[in-house]
Scaffold this motif. Structure first.
Motif, PDB file in Angstrom:
ATOM      1  N   ILE A 433       0.836  -1.202   0.000  1.00 59.19           N
ATOM      2  CA  ILE A 433       0.000   0.000   0.000  1.00 59.19           C
ATOM      3  C   ILE A 433       0.872   1.254   0.000  1.00 59.19           C
ATOM      4  CG2 ILE A 433      -1.570   1.363   1.440  1.00 59.19           C
ATOM      5  CD1 ILE A 433      -2.958  -1.295   2.178  1.00 59.19           C
ATOM      6  N   ARG A 434       1.975   1.235   0.753  1.00 60.50           N
ATOM      7  CA  ARG A 434       2.872   2.400   0.778  1.00 60.50           C
ATOM      8  C   ARG A 434       3.404   2.703  -0.623  1.00 60.50           C
ATOM      9  NH1 ARG A 434       3.964   0.816   6.280  1.00 60.50           N
ATOM     10  NH2 ARG A 434       5.380  -0.857   5.686  1.00 60.50           N
ATOM     11  N   VAL A 437       0.666   4.122  -2.973  1.00 58.80           N
ATOM     12  CA  VAL A 437       0.347   5.527  -2.721  1.00 58.80           C
ATOM     13  C   VAL A 437       1.484   6.445  -3.163  1.00 58.80           C
ATOM     14  CG1 VAL A 437      -0.103   7.213  -0.878  1.00 58.80           C
ATOM     15  CG2 VAL A 437      -1.250   4.984  -0.857  1.00 58.80           C
ATOM     16  N   SER A 444      -4.814   6.556  -4.215  1.00 57.37           N
ATOM     17  CA  SER A 444      -5.015   7.161  -2.901  1.00 57.37           C
ATOM     18  C   SER A 444      -5.008   6.046  -1.858  1.00 57.37           C
ATOM     19  CB  SER A 444      -6.348   7.906  -2.853  1.00 57.37           C
ATOM     20  OG  SER A 444      -7.441   6.984  -2.911  1.00 57.37           O
ATOM     21  N   GLU A 445      -4.869   6.421  -0.582  1.00 61.49           N
ATOM     22  CA  GLU A 445      -4.892   5.398   0.468  1.00 61.49           C
ATOM     23  C   GLU A 445      -6.216   4.640   0.464  1.00 61.49           C
ATOM     24  OE1 GLU A 445      -3.937   6.844   4.310  1.00 61.49           O
ATOM     25  OE2 GLU A 445      -1.883   7.436   3.797  1.00 61.49           O
ATOM     26  N   LYS A 446      -7.311   5.362   0.256  1.00 59.95           N
ATOM     27  CA  LYS A 446      -8.622   4.714   0.229  1.00 59.95           C
ATOM     28  C   LYS A 446      -8.722   3.749  -0.947  1.00 59.95           C
ATOM     29  CE  LYS A 446     -13.599   5.606   0.090  1.00 59.95           C
ATOM     30  NZ  LYS A 446     -14.663   6.653   0.018  1.00 59.95           N
TER      31      LYS A 446
END
Length: 496
Positions: A433-434, A437, A444-446
């Motif tokens: 995820i890092r 993003v 986006s994080e979402k």
């Protein structure tokens, strides 16, 4: 009439015993569910309690509301201000190979061929298996060769896989054992298979080691591409056993229509709620690092080489037609733009099927528009950017690099799920995820969290009951505090 021999009767008896065993297992599962207690998950970061009834989420709400619904006998699980999230679901990885990496010789940190040799000398197995080298990270800037491995030990079989797993190097002893030979000891794609068959005896240990690692990373579901022609009958029982601890969904590497039918008939015997079978998978090309991904133009750093297709379009068409006829989803490994275009051309002729593409790294604007128009499942690995950012422009040129790794665009215009292709990269969802993003044009994080949960559930056809914290959904939950996984629940049970 030819009489049936003992082997045939033995096979029939084995089949009957397996059927009875499955019926017994179903009774055990049914009986265990009758006695399961309710669980209250409390002290979450957002203040909501979660009521789990059996293997499903029953309700979310205030502590007082959930306690009143649970009754006095409910178990209480205090997660100490951890964030409760839907369980992470890796949409493409290799569970057995992950275990092989963990239990074998890890070469991903080696900075030279001399270091590779030193690591291999420290391994005292009867068959030495190294994984993870990358010639771009080696001082010599070349692939290890037979002579390098023979210098370690010419008498014990040694096989070392490149991190992409599409290329390996073998020593003389390993090639003799497999009955193959190449002077430099370097093998690519399907030619690697004979050299890896000797590892089959350790499959159960490797699979369980892979499960341990995935659970520690916060994964509750893994979509794995481990079953293929030649191994699926041996491995199915092992994966069914492993699925008692983690949800396993198979992407099956079989492209022959007759064998596909055989697989579907026999695999039903091993199917459970936590052990399921998804798409058949084909390969359209190789890897970018090995310059075997199929490009529309020659490699910028290797003139004359465009990579190579793994399937002719006619062969690909026959395979997809078989999936369509059998009412099965289909996915392809496709990295280069030429390979992706070939897959999309075949997909356009089969509307209405569930279709996906893995990797999708080298793209142009026309490909992106096709992905949006067809709503193809985009099963991508943002963590690849960690290493590929250093080579993509060298491989494909500045212009093509600008429209490649367009995962953020895909998340906004198509259906995206996230995976790691572990052990190509580690299966750590938080790290993935890092990178999702932070990469150029990223998510986006979402979007990243949704792709890792709801998106991956959609990819496996389970969006109706997996990937959300909502009443009626399966109780696959991960608990995270300060960027660290603090607990994992699979199918309503906390894992160790």
């Amino acid at each position: 009439m030819k009489r049936a021999g003992p082997a045939l009767f033995s096979g029939e008896m084995d089949f009957c015993r397996e059927v009875l065993n499955r019926l017994h297992q179903k009774r055990e599962v049914r009986n265990s569910k009758e006695t399961e207690m309710k669980t209250v998950i409390t002290n979450t970061l957002d203040g909501r309690d979660i009521l789990v009834d059996g293997n499903r989420i029953a309700a979310l709400g205030t502590p007082a509301m959930i306690r009143s619904m649970a009754g006095p006998d409910a178990r209480i699980l205090d997660v100490q201000k951890s964030m409760a999230l839907p369980g992470f679901n890796d949409s493409h990885m290799h569970l057995r190979m992950t275990g092989q990496m963990l239990t074998g010789c890890r070469l991903d940190t080696a900075g030279s061929i001399t270091e590779i040799q030193s690591i291999l000398r420290s391994c005292h197995e009867p068959f030495v298996h190294g994984m993870g080298w990358d010639q771009e990270n080696l001082l010599e800037k070349r692939m290890p060769e037979r002579r390098d491995l023979d210098a370690v030990n010419p008498d014990i079989p040694i096989v070392c896989e490149r991190y992409c797993t599409h290329i390996l190097t073998a020593n003389t002893a390993a090639m003799k054992l497999a009955g193959v030979w190449r002077e430099d000891g370097i093998f690519q794609e399907a030619a690697c298979e004979p050299l890896l068959e000797a590892l089959d005896s350790q499959a159960a240990r490797h699979i369980q080691a892979g499960v341990d690692h995935c659970l520690a990373r916060g994964l509750t579901t893994v979509q794995i591409a481990d079953l293929k022609t030649g191994n699926w009958r041996k491995l199915l029982p092992l994966y069914r056993d492993a699925s008692q601890r983690i949800r396993i969904h198979h992407q099956v590497n079989i492209t022959d229509p007759k064998e596909m039918e055989d697989f579907l008939r026999e695999a039903r015997l091993y199917e459970t709620d936590t052990h399921t079978f998804g798409p058949f998978k084909g390969f359209a090309d190789g890897s970018l690092g090995g310059r075997t991904a199929w490009l529309g133009r020659e490699y910028a750093d290797e003139p004359g080489n465009c990579g190579e297709p793994c399937m002719a379009e006619e062969e690909m068409e026959t395979f997809v037609e078989a999936c369509d006829r059998l009412n099965r989803p289909v996915i392809f490994h496709a990295i280069g733009d030429a390979a992706i275009r070939q897959v999309l051309a075949v997909y356009r002729r089969h509307p209405g099927m569930k279709q996906g593409i893995l990797h999708l790294q080298i793209t142009d604007e026309a490909i992106l528009q096709d992905l949006e128009r067809l709503q193809t499942d985009c099963m991508v690995q943002p963590v690849f950017w960690r290493s590929d950012r250093n080579i993509v422009e060298q491989r494909v040129g500045t212009r093509m690099a600008r429209t490649s790794y367009a995962f953020g665009w895909m998340a906004s215009h198509a259906r995206v799920s996230l995976g790691t292709d572990c052990p190509i990269e580690d299966c750590d969802p938080l790290e993935n995820i890092r990178w999702a993003v932070s990469m150029p044009g990223g998510l986006s994080e979402k979007q990243a969290l949704t792709a890792y949960t709801e998106g991956s559930a959609w990819a496996m056809g389970r969006s109706r009951d997996l990937g959300k914290l909502a009443p009626g959904y399966l109780a696959d939950i991960v608990f995270v505090r300060d960027g660290t996984v603090t607990g994992v629940m699979v199918n309503g049970q906390m894992t160790e």
